[in-house]
Write a protein that holds these residues in place. Structure first.
Motif, short mmCIF file in Angstrom:
data_model
loop_
_atom_site.label_atom_id
_atom_site.label_comp_id
_atom_site.label_asym_id
_atom_site.label_seq_id
_atom_site.Cartn_x
_atom_site.Cartn_y
_atom_site.Cartn_z
N THR A 175 48.41 38.40 32.01
CA THR A 175 47.37 37.40 32.06
C THR A 175 47.21 36.33 33.20
O THR A 175 46.38 35.92 33.74
N ALA A 231 38.07 35.92 36.35
CA ALA A 231 39.37 36.65 36.94
C ALA A 231 40.07 37.53 36.09
O ALA A 231 40.80 38.23 36.39
N LEU A 232 40.01 37.12 34.57
CA LEU A 232 40.79 37.68 33.77
C LEU A 232 40.36 39.01 33.29
O LEU A 232 40.89 40.11 33.25
N MET A 287 45.63 26.27 31.64
CA MET A 287 45.48 27.74 30.99
C MET A 287 46.68 28.39 30.69
O MET A 287 46.74 29.17 29.66
N LYS A 296 34.46 31.31 36.10
CA LYS A 296 35.55 31.90 37.21
C LYS A 296 36.64 32.25 36.29
O LYS A 296 37.34 33.41 36.82
N THR A 297 37.30 31.70 35.62
CA THR A 297 38.36 32.05 34.83
C THR A 297 38.01 33.18 34.07
O THR A 297 39.27 34.03 33.89
N LEU A 348 44.84 25.10 35.92
CA LEU A 348 45.91 26.16 35.82
C LEU A 348 46.97 25.94 35.26
O LEU A 348 47.23 26.85 34.18
N ILE A 397 47.35 30.27 27.17
CA ILE A 397 47.65 31.69 27.23
C ILE A 397 48.79 31.93 26.35
O ILE A 397 48.88 32.76 25.54
N LEU A 429 44.87 35.47 36.22
CA LEU A 429 44.28 34.15 36.69
C LEU A 429 44.74 33.70 38.02
O LEU A 429 43.93 32.85 38.76
N ILE A 482 40.22 29.60 26.79
CA ILE A 482 39.75 29.27 27.91
C ILE A 482 38.55 28.03 27.62
O ILE A 482 38.48 27.09 28.10
#
Lengths: 194, 194
Positions: free
Chosen positions: A186, B189-190, A157, B185-186, A154, A161, A190, B161
């Protein structure tokens, strides 16, 4: 002996001043042009190239120091965010401040991506990454954030992002005025627990 | 004249063969070590450095050609994915195939990040990006994917990602066996509509 020691101290003070001038000049030059050369930076600092190379053996070494400095300044901004209370509200503030720092440093980011390895860039972000990690862990304990993905993922990510948004703005595909809301939305898409 | 033309054709055939040998050797060398030098690559190709530099004037030029080749191969793999039917299932297949390509090419990705600008890397991905964009647009029309973010942003995020996962695997922070599920999954989720 006193004179020798004074001379040594004065040389050290000169060296510190020169390093500060070089880093300041590099930030200015790279903001104008991420491909600014060592010669451009020496000129901006009002120093000779020999002095410049005496402190930074290569352009990557100087870019590394510039990124470290920009992140240090960023750390001071992020440290002022009130982290008590609601982790979601804190994260939203942290995202907006972080975006502002990324946006202001877009040219330095481009220079960093050109000169430093992805892993070195990650190492330099250890401070802000640790801050985000603590916040996500705190939010998870309260059930605010999803727990079915590794926290390191996370954190990575959030970095992707923010810097993806920087690249989209640089490429003219994203209006910088829209970026903070888009980045925030965004990240929460997530992090929201399912 | 016939002999001259034949000589010219034979020189061209040699040139094509040399370029193929160089790109093949570069892929092999970079997979072993993303910092492989032009000399390493010439040796692997069984060619002199003069011949190598005759075809590729610099290491960035060669890395550019290698990335273009790797993406071309990837395009052929992705083109085989059945895109009719459910966009969510298609996207899940596309993500898994794309992840496999990123994972197989991790060393080339590192070399690309070192040698090419972020914008050049993006340009080289125009083919796969267009494919993803069409798929997201198709899914949006059916209500499968969120419509409150620009499609160019969603495409950029998929790229971030996938390559973020590559970097996490390279850094030893993510088990490659867990990556396909985590990436999928990521992305969902987005993309899931709220």
């Amino acid at each position: 002996m006193a004179t020798k020691a004074t001379g040594e101290m004065s040389r050290r003070a000169d060296a510190v001043r020169n390093v500060e001038s070089i880093i300041g000049a590099a930030i200015t030059c790279l903001a104008r042009d991420p491909r600014a050369t060592m010669a451009d930076i020496a000129k901006e600092a009002g120093l000779g190239r020999v002095t410049l190379y005496g402190h930074f053996a290569s352009r990557p070494a100087l870019v590394d120091a510039v990124v470290a400095r920009v992140l240090e300044r960023g750390e001071r901004v992020l440290a002022e965010i009130d982290v008590d209370g609601d982790p979601r509200a804190t994260l939203a503030r942290l995202i907006r401040s972080s975006w502002r720092l990324v946006d202001q440093s877009r040219a330095v980011v481009v220079a960093a991506q050109d000169e430093l390895s992805a892993e070195r860039i990650r190492q330099l972000h250890e401070g802000p990454a640790a801050r985000v990690q603590l916040l996500i862990e705190h939010g998870r304990e309260r059930g605010d954030f999803r727990t079915d993905m590794p926290v390191s993922w996370l954190v990575a990510m959030l970095h992707q992002i923010l810097h993806g948004a920087g690249a989209e703005v640089s490429a003219g595909r994203l209006d910088p005025a829209q970026a903070p809301e888009l980045v925030t939305k965004t990240v929460f898409a997530l992090l929201d627990p399912r």
